[in-house]
Structure formats: structure tokens, C-alpha cells
Design a protein around this motif. Structure first.
Motif, PDB file in Angstrom:
ATOM      1  N   LEU A 386      33.446  55.130  31.537  1.00  0.00           N
ATOM      2  CA  LEU A 386      33.431  54.121  32.587  1.00  0.00           C
ATOM      3  C   LEU A 386      34.376  54.498  33.715  1.00  0.00           C
ATOM      4  CD1 LEU A 386      33.276  50.972  30.323  1.00  0.00           C
ATOM      5  CD2 LEU A 386      31.557  51.625  32.013  1.00  0.00           C
ATOM      6  N   LEU A 398      31.933  53.818  36.715  1.00  0.00           N
ATOM      7  CA  LEU A 398      32.264  52.792  37.697  1.00  0.00           C
ATOM      8  C   LEU A 398      32.565  53.387  39.073  1.00  0.00           C
ATOM      9  CD1 LEU A 398      34.325  50.256  35.543  1.00  0.00           C
ATOM     10  CD2 LEU A 398      31.970  50.053  36.338  1.00  0.00           C
ATOM     11  N   ASP A 423      34.868  43.523  43.076  1.00  0.00           N
ATOM     12  CA  ASP A 423      34.620  43.192  41.666  1.00  0.00           C
ATOM     13  C   ASP A 423      34.605  44.452  40.811  1.00  0.00           C
ATOM     14  OD1 ASP A 423      34.529  40.527  42.202  1.00  0.00           O
ATOM     15  OD2 ASP A 423      32.339  40.361  42.163  1.00  0.00           O
ATOM     16  N   LEU A 424      33.982  45.501  41.328  1.00  0.00           N
ATOM     17  CA  LEU A 424      33.956  46.751  40.578  1.00  0.00           C
ATOM     18  C   LEU A 424      35.371  47.296  40.375  1.00  0.00           C
ATOM     19  CD1 LEU A 424      30.894  48.673  42.071  1.00  0.00           C
ATOM     20  CD2 LEU A 424      31.211  47.992  39.689  1.00  0.00           C
ATOM     21  N   HIS A 427      37.640  43.874  38.416  1.00  0.00           N
ATOM     22  CA  HIS A 427      37.116  43.526  37.085  1.00  0.00           C
ATOM     23  C   HIS A 427      36.652  44.754  36.314  1.00  0.00           C
ATOM     24  CE1 HIS A 427      37.526  39.554  38.475  1.00  0.00           C
ATOM     25  NE2 HIS A 427      36.370  39.444  39.108  1.00  0.00           N
ATOM     26  N   GLY A 428      36.494  45.874  37.028  1.00  0.00           N
ATOM     27  CA  GLY A 428      36.021  47.082  36.382  1.00  0.00           C
ATOM     28  C   GLY A 428      37.110  48.107  36.168  1.00  0.00           C
ATOM     29  N   ILE A 432      39.553  48.291  32.883  1.00  0.00           N
ATOM     30  CA  ILE A 432      39.359  49.381  31.926  1.00  0.00           C
ATOM     31  C   ILE A 432      40.674  50.105  31.655  1.00  0.00           C
ATOM     32  CG2 ILE A 432      38.377  51.711  31.721  1.00  0.00           C
ATOM     33  CD1 ILE A 432      36.452  49.663  30.836  1.00  0.00           C
ATOM     34  N   PHE A 494      36.138  41.446  29.783  1.00  0.00           N
ATOM     35  CA  PHE A 494      35.705  42.494  30.708  1.00  0.00           C
ATOM     36  C   PHE A 494      34.189  42.463  30.905  1.00  0.00           C
ATOM     37  CE2 PHE A 494      33.854  46.787  30.894  1.00  0.00           C
ATOM     38  CZ  PHE A 494      34.298  47.185  32.150  1.00  0.00           C
ATOM     39  N   THR A 495      33.449  42.425  29.798  1.00  0.00           N
ATOM     40  CA  THR A 495      31.981  42.446  29.920  1.00  0.00           C
ATOM     41  C   THR A 495      31.469  41.183  30.605  1.00  0.00           C
ATOM     42  OG1 THR A 495      31.744  41.567  27.673  1.00  0.00           O
ATOM     43  CG2 THR A 495      31.679  43.957  27.932  1.00  0.00           C
ATOM     44  N   LEU A 498      31.835  41.448  34.333  1.00  0.00           N
ATOM     45  CA  LEU A 498      30.960  42.420  34.987  1.00  0.00           C
ATOM     46  C   LEU A 498      29.490  42.009  34.980  1.00  0.00           C
ATOM     47  CD1 LEU A 498      32.201  46.062  34.350  1.00  0.00           C
ATOM     48  CD2 LEU A 498      32.352  44.675  36.396  1.00  0.00           C
ATOM     49  N   LEU A 523      24.656  50.264  33.638  1.00  0.00           N
ATOM     50  CA  LEU A 523      25.775  49.334  33.493  1.00  0.00           C
ATOM     51  C   LEU A 523      25.555  48.411  32.301  1.00  0.00           C
ATOM     52  CD1 LEU A 523      28.426  48.182  34.437  1.00  0.00           C
ATOM     53  CD2 LEU A 523      27.196  46.776  36.094  1.00  0.00           C
ATOM     54  N   LEU A 527      28.032  47.976  28.971  1.00  0.00           N
ATOM     55  CA  LEU A 527      28.538  46.664  28.546  1.00  0.00           C
ATOM     56  C   LEU A 527      28.110  46.355  27.117  1.00  0.00           C
ATOM     57  CD1 LEU A 527      27.961  44.530  31.792  1.00  0.00           C
ATOM     58  CD2 LEU A 527      29.995  45.787  31.089  1.00  0.00           C
TER      59      LEU A 527
END
Length: 845
Positions: A386, A398, A423-424, A427-428, A432, A494-495, A498, A523, A527
Motif C-alpha cells: 500500500l 496508494l 483522504d488518500l 486516511h491512507g 498505514i 483504516f478500511t 477508505l 483498492l 482493503l
């Protein structure tokens, strides 16, 4: 509309109505069986909603069956998709009905077919092929007429004709592959069915595909097709190849870039697209970037679907009469079907009958595939896919996704584009990185806890079974369970955060264009995989079901990094095998050279769930090898050696192993039950053996295949080996004339799955040692014995260095499981003299 009573019994009508109600009035697909009055008498649910595919329906529906689908609203006349489904089903002799939700009206798209007439195997016609003047003899040089082979073929034929399960022990040299292939192929061709032949080793698969099946094609007057089926990840994905080539700098680290370039160049010329077609072995991490996977496949929506390597192979398999697979692939397929029902994610096309060769491994393979395993390495790999840092740059899926959005930014409103990018990142990427740390802390704690509790030093693999006593000890909750809960919750947060990004990509699909579908799918797959990791961690560390055995494995990996595995396996696979194999398939053949213990199948029947089937459904057959073991073999057992648990054991057996190697002029397998004992004896004897002019090979220095080839070519050499060389290797002739068994091959009693199964037998009042431990070791012992004599011209000795085989009551179980041989049982001096006499008497002029 037709009269519904002319097509469905009252009971079936009620069943269908209930299934529709259970689905909330939504679409369902059901499979029904018709009775002698051509009415559907009962149904089983296949799919709910629109989650179905016509090819997958063929996994559960067969000729003469009926597929039933409801239209929740509107007329019952078939839609375009209904017509497509009907055309596929009709070609396979399957009827298709559409009903309303109340199941008061019915539309028959395809009328029911007559029940298929089965053409049985004509046994005597096949027997003639095996006769001394038959077609086999005319085709094969040095053909040997073997009555055991004909007897086995008769039993396999009977199991096919009468829909039974056959348990057949066929000794080495019986010719069992032709004995089971011939009647199965004839039956499959005559009745338009498909069979799966499953093996445990690559060697046997290659024998089937390259030797046995081509031979039968050259003899039989009816053409048939056979395909070797490989797992999906053996194939490259054309979509991933194209996307990776376009974004190579974002998807690949520098150290793998050159190898990835080579794969991309190869992909332009390869015909089958499988990893075995490469002229080099790609690194796991490199191949993973381009491999085909079920959860990242666009299936029919993929622009490369028609030329897809995997689906091209699957289409060939779908046309074949015989599918050759390994046990791992078969049970992987069965695991998918057990979890998801019939699905196009299933690994194999529909099949009707199964042959399990090398069937003594079935319990072990089923235990693995119906269990759970998550490792620190695989979890970190998933997170690194990711996002990861490489030489100061962010790489992975990502960053790749963010980069693709930036290229398409002009198609998306500015505010929406910025929100997606934020958001990427927040939250991504940021999440991670935090998850990397939390997961690493958990795994380090598990590593330390396992090592401390088991009092182990660094470097040695250690296992800790998670019993109620272990997880209730002070400190366990604080040290392991709470961090595990935190990791599980962090993954799920996390999931969940996203998923809105996923929805936005779908929302912008018309503006983004063709790439949206693959971005969404990739994606979603990542997830889902993270969710699976969370479920696995939760299952192993936080649940306490009595039907599974849970344990932790820890060892020091490369560069001193801890390696941790979280494992769970079914305590008893018998109910699973009974449901997924023996009750599902009309006919199953299980065969091996080592299925029986003391001439009985009770152990295998108990472990595989066969003992609870109707006794008249099972055929049993014991067939000895066509060898004169009394003339060809000497089993030597010295009775004055120390017991294996005594300190003097290593020195004593080392001395006798050296003497035996001198007598046989090398040409020996020395088989061990552990690497620890192997290394002690190997290092004690290496210089002395090589000083005799005999080369010594040791398992672990090169790969197994290369090691075996070197041993075969170096005729006087000696091979020190452990577990995997006890079976599945074929060395005939003068290269192998001595097999030395250091200890009886009992499994380590502290192995979590062994320990738990022993406890379960004891709790129900059984004797685990005699019901489980001894039979399991006796089968392994027979496998080791079977390495020696592979042809009628072979000769050699079996030297057993564990005197318990004659001094303990259970020892007779081992010896009675062997064919009749000559024995030399006595003090070392007597045994050595007998060995010398044997080799002198049987030496070739």
C-alpha cells in the motif's frame, strides 16, 4: 403462463418461497432435482442478489437438473441476461425456470431434459488391454503383465459404476496410475464428465502428463483431453503488466526493476504466460506485482479478457476430460467452495469424480488448507504494497493511486479532487505508517513472549500452543490481547475510512474513464485483504473455539529480525472432508503405496471421516508389490545399540552408519527425523566418508530436485536427508542400494496440532498412542522403506538403528505393515556379518 403444479411439487414450492423470503424478496438462484414424474422435488440455494455467473452455476447443477430464478417484480419473460444463462445451461442439459416471488406463476425458459443415461465401464473390454498379447504389450517395450494392476483396475471400475469410494493400497511397481486412469477416462468420455486426478508431488504430476496420459492417448480409440491445472498466481495478469509498465517508477523498487523489465519483455512473446515459461526464477516480490489474482480480476469486463493467460488456461481446462492437479490446489478449490459455495472464484472448473493419489497425505493437506495462517512478514508485505519508502520516495499502491488521480485531475472538479487527494494521504498513507508501527510492536511482543515462555534461545524456531491455561496466565491480556485488539481495530478503522474513497472513484467513473474500474478493484482487494488479516489475528489471538487448534510460531529471521506466525488449524478434518469430498462426489478413489497399517484401513477411515459413511459405500483393496522382497531385500536391526534418548546413541549409530556405507560402497540414503540429529551425524562422518572416495550430499545445501539429480548421477554417493526424502523420490538401480533409518519416525509430540489431537482422543477415552501416534509413524516408516526397491532388478538393505522396533510391543505394528522380507535381528556384529553376506551374494558379476 404454465401451470406451476406441472413443474414443481408442493414441497419444492414451499422451499423456493422460503428462500425468497429469507433473501428479503430479492433475486435468488436455486438448483433443483427432478423426480420420476419430471417435477422438481427439492431445491438448494445457489446465490442471492445478482452475485452469480452462468459458468459457476455448472459447478453445482448437472445434466437433468433445473436452475430456478425469481423476478421480484414485473413480467416473468426472460431478460437478456436470463437468455444468456439459459443458452449456457441448455448446452449442458440443464433446464431453466423463472418464477414470481409468491411462486404462483412460472415461465419455463428451457424444459426439463430426460435424466442422463449413464454408460458404465465395460470392465472385461479394458482387461483385454492389459493382457500379455493386448494393446499395452504391443505398444510398450518390456511390458510386464501384472495381475495386481488388473485387480486394481477392476476395483476402480466397480467404484465408478456403483458410485462408491475406493480405498486401495497398491504397492510400488503395481502400475496404479494406468489402473485408475484407464477406467476413469473411458467413463468420462462416454458420459461427458470430468475427473480430477490429484497428487501430492510434482514428480507424479509430470509422470501423468508426460508419460501415462500420452501413452493412453496412443492406445485408446476414443480421443480425450487432459490438462495440468496450475494455481492462478502462476499466471501473469495482462492488465497488471500494462499498468506496471506505465508506472514502473511508482510500483517497483530499484533492486527489482531490472527483473521486472525482463518479465515485461517476456510477456510480449510468451504463449501461456505462466511463471514456468520464464527462463529464470523471478523473486517473489517482483512476480507478486504482475501475478493474476481472483480478487483483482475484472473478469469479463477486463479489456484483456479474451487474451487473458489465466482464463485461456481455464477455458482449456473446461474442455478437458481429465484435470491433473496437486492436493494443495484441489483443497484450495474445496476451501473456496466451502467458504463461498459454487463461485467463479473456484480454482477448478466443475468436476464429477476425484482420484486422490498419494492419498496418505490427505489429512495433512486438508489441515493446512482449512486452517488460518498469518505471518509478520506477509502482513508487513501487504502494508508495504500500500505504501512504503524507498530511497526517500513514497512508493506502493496508494502513491500510485494518488499519481493517477493527479493525471486525471482536469476531469474532476477541483474541490472533489483535493478531497480525494487529502483522504488518500490522511486516511491512507499516514494511517498505514501508523499501522506498520502498531503491527510491528505486536509481533515483537509475541516473539518475546513465545521465546520467554518456552525458554528458547535466539535462532531456533519455537511454537506455543494457545491453550486456556496459556491465555489465562497473568500478563497475557496486557502483553498480547490488548495490543492485538488495537491492531484489529486500527485495521478496521483504516478500511472504513477508505471505503468513501472507493465510492468516490466509482462516482467519478464516467469522468475518469477506463482506469476507474481497475483502481476500484485494486483498492477493494487491498482493503479486503487487510480485513482478512484482522479476522485472522482476531481468530487466533482473541477467540477460543474448541474445534480449532491455535498456536504461535517464532524464530529469528534474516538480519536478526523476528519472524512470527499466527496459526490455526481444524482439530479434526474428518467432518470437513466428509462434507466437501465424500458426500459431495459420487465416486472417489484414494490410493497410495502406504494407506494401511497392519493390513487394515481403520486408521485412514477414522482420520478422513470415512468410518461414518455407510459401510456398503466403501470398497477396500490391498495389493502387494510385484517384487520378491525376500530375495531382493534384507532388513537389518541391531539390538545392542543405545535407545534414541540415550547420550551414547549418536556416537553408536554414527559408527554403524559408516560401516554400512563401507559395505554397500556408498549408494545410500541416510534418513533422519530431525535436522538436529542429521547435522550431528553428518559432521561426525563427513571427512571419513569422503576419505573413502564417496561423495556426501546433505539436504538443505541446494534445492531438493537438484540434490536428487546429483545423487542419481553420482552412483556411489550418500545422501543425508530428513522429512521430504522419506517419500516421493524414485531412485532405481545401483544408485540406491541401502536405506538407513536412524529412528522410528514419530512426530514431535509437542507439535501443537499433534498434542491437541492426542488430547482429544484421550478425552473421549481412547488410547492416543496406539490409535494415532503409532499408525501415523508406521505409514511414514513404510514410505521410508519404499524408497529402496523400485524395480524387479533392484536389491538392497534396510538398516534400522532404532531397536524399539523389535523390543517394544508397538514395534510389531511397524514390521507387520511391511511386505515379507528377510530379517537379520541381533547384535551389531551379527548384523554386519549378514549385511556383508547379503551384498556378496546379490552382487552383479
Amino acid at each position: 403462463m404454465q401451470d406451476i403444479g406441472s413443474y414443481l411439487t408442493e414441497g419444492a414450492t414451499k422451499q423456493i418461497r422460503q428462500h425468497i423470503q429469507d433473501a428479503g424478496g430479492n433475486e435468488v438462484f436455486l438448483v433443483g432435482a427432478i423426480d420420476e414424474n419430471r417435477l422438481v422435488a427439492g431445491v438448494e440455494i445457489y446465490a442471492r442478489g445478482n452475485e452469480f455467473s452462468a459458468p459457476a452455476l455448472l459447478q453445482v447443477a448437472g445434466p437433468g437438473d433445473v436452475v430456478i430464478h425469481n423476478h421480484p417484480s414485473g413480467p416473468l419473460s426472460p431478460s437478456g441476461p436470463d437468455t444468456h444463462v439459459a443458452s449456457i445451461l441448455g448446452n449442458d442439459g440443464i433446464a431453466f425456470y423463472i418464477v414470481n416471488n409468491a411462486v404462483t406463476d412460472i415461465y419455463t425458459v428451457i424444459e426439463p431434459f430426460d435424466k442422463k443415461v449413464i454408460l458404465p465401464v465395460q470392465v472385461e473390454a479394458l482387461v483385454s488391454l492389459f493382457e500379455p498379447d493386448g494393446a499395452f504389450a504391443r505398444k510398450l517395450e518390456n511390458y510386464e503383465h501384472r495381475p495386481q494392476q488388473i485387480d486394481m483396475m477392476r476395483t476402480v471400475s466397480r467404484s465408478i459404476n456403483e458410485d462408491k469410494i475406493a480405498l486401495i493400497e497398491a504397492g510400488t511397481g503395481t502400475g496404479k496410475t494406468l489402473a485408475y486412469l484407464l477406467p476413469n477416462i473411458v467413463f468420462a468420455v462416454n458420459n461427458k464428465e470430468r475427473i480430477v486426478v490429484s497428487t501430492n508431488t510434482i514428480n507424479l504430476q509430470e509422470q501423468l502428463i508426460n508419460k501415462d496420459l500420452p501413452f493412453l492417448k496412443s492406445v485408446l480409440d476414443k480421443p480425450f483431453s487432459a490438462v495440468l491445472v496450475k494455481g492462478r498466481t502462476n499466471y501473469a495478469c495482462r492488465r497488471k503488466l500494462v499498468e506496471t509498465s506505465q508506472e514502473l517508477n511508482l510500483m517497483s523498487d530499484d533492486d527489482g526493476a531490472a527483473e521486472l523489465d525482463d518479465i515485461l519483455a517476456w510477456a510480449k512473446t510468451t504463449r501461456d504466460g505462466s511463471k514456468s515459461d520464464l527462463n529464470f526464477v523471478p523473486g517473489f516480490e517482483v512476480w507478486e506485482k504482475v501475478q493474476s489474482e481472483s480478487d483483482t480480476s475484472l473478469k469479463a469486463k477486463c479489456p484483456y479478457y479474451q487474451e487473458c493467460f489465466f482464463y485461456s488456461a481455464r477455458r482449456k481446462a473446461a474442455k478437458a476430460n481429465v484435470l491433473v492437479a496437486n492436493h494443495h490446489l484441489l483443497f484450495s478449490d474445496l476451501a473456496v467452495r466451502a467458504a463461498m459455495g459454487a463461485s467463479e472464484n473456484a480454482i477448478l472448473p466443475a468436476y464429477d469424480r476425484v482420484v486422490l493419489d498419494e492419498a496418505h497425505n490427505v489429512e495433512e493437506v486438508a489441515t493446512s488448507y482449512f486452517g488460518v495462517r498469518v505471518t509478520s512478514w506477509s502482513t508487513q508485505r501487504l502494508l508495504s504494497k500500500l505504501v512504503r519508502e524507498s530511497k526517500g520516495k513514497e512508493k506502493g499502491f496508494l502513491p500510485y493511486l494518488a499519481h493517477r488521480f493527479s493525471r486525471l485531475a482536469h476531469r474532476i472538479p477541483d474541490a472533489e479532487y483535493m478531497k480525494l487527494q487529502n483522504d488518500l494521504h490522511d486516511h491512507g498513507v499516514v494511517a498505514i505508517k501508523k499501522l506498520h508501527i502498531a503491527e510491528a510492536v505486536l509481533m515483537e511482543r509475541i516473539y518475546s513472549e513465545v521465546m520467554q515462555r518456552q525458554n528458547q534461545t535466539e535462532g531456533r524456531e519455537t511454537k506455543l500452543r494457545l491453550t486456556p491455561e496459556v491465555v489465562s496466565e497473568p500478563g497475557w491480556e496486557e502483553t498480547i490481547q490488548k495490543p492485538a485488539e488495537q491492531v484489529v481495530q486500527t485495521i478496521r478503522r483504516f478500511t472504513m475510512k477508505l471505503y468513501p474513497v472507493l465510492e468516490k472513484i466509482e462516482e467519478f467513473q464516467s469522468k475518469i474513464g477506463q482506469g476507474a474500474a481497475s483502481m476500484t478493484l485494486d483498492l477493494q482487494a487491498q482493503l479486503n485483504r487487510l480485513d482478512d488479516v484482522a479476522k485472522s489475528i482476531e481468530h487466533v489471538l482473541l477467540e477460543d473455539g474448541k474445534d480449532h487448534v491455535r498456536w504461535l510460531e517464532a524464530k529469528q529471521g534474516p538480519k536478526g529480525k523476528p519472524v512470527v506466525r499466527l496459526v490455526s488449524a481444524p482439530l479434526d478434518v474428518a467432518p470437513i472432508l466428509r462434507e466437501t469430498v465424500f458426500e459431495r462426489f459420487k465416486n472417489v478413489v484414494l490410493t497410495s503405496a502406504t494407506l494401511a497399517v497392519e493390513g487394515r484401513f481403520a486408521f485412514q477411515k477414522s482420520r478422513l471421516g470415512l468410518e461414518k459413511l455407510a459401510s456398503d459405500r466403501i470398497l477396500e483393496q490391498l495389493l502387494g508389490a510385484p517384487f520378491d522382497y525376500k530375495k531382493q531385500t534384507l532388513i537389518a536391526i541391531p539390538t545392542d545399540l543405545p535407545n534414541p534418548n540415550e547420550p551414547a546413541f549418536v556416537a553408536a549409530i554414527s559408527k554403524l552408519i559408516l560401516t554400512s556405507i563401507e559395505i554397500s560402497d556408498g549408494r545410500a540414503f541416510v534418513l533422519f527425523t530431525s535436522y538436529g540429529l542429521l547435522n550431528k551425524v553428518y559432521f561426525a562422518l563427513y571427512n571419513r566418508i569422503t576419505g573413502m572416495g564417496v561423495n556426501v550430499y546433505k539436504q538443505g545445501k541446494i534445492n531438493r530436485h537438484q540434490l536428487l539429480e546429483r545423487f542419481k548421477e553420482d552412483v556411489s554417493s550418500v545422501l543425508f536427508a530428513t522429512d521430504s526424502f522419506w517419500e516421493g523420490v524414485d531412485v532405481h538401480g545401483e544408485a540406491l542400494e541401502s536405506v538407513i533409518i536412524s529412528k522410528l519416525p514419530f512426530r514431535v509430540p509437542s507439535e501443537p496440532i499433534v498434542e491437541a489431537r492426542v488430547e482429544a482422543i484421550e478425552m473421549r477415552g481412547g488410547n492416543a498412542f496406539y490409535e494415532y501416534t503409532v499408525p501415523q509413524a508406521a505409514i511414514k516408516f513404510k514410505q521410508g522403506f519404499g524408497r529402496l526397491i523400485r524395480r524387479k532388478s533392484d536389491r538392497g538393505s534396510i538398516l534400522i538403528l532404532d531397536k524399539r522396533v523389535v523390543q517394544k510391543n508397538y514395534g510389531r505394528t511397524f514390521l507387520k505393515s511391511l511386505p515379507e522380507c528377510r530379517f537379520s535381528i541381533g547384535v551389531t556384529e551379527e548384523v554386519v556379518a549378514d549385511l556383508k553376506d547379503f551384498y556378496a551374494a546379490t552382487s552383479k558379476p
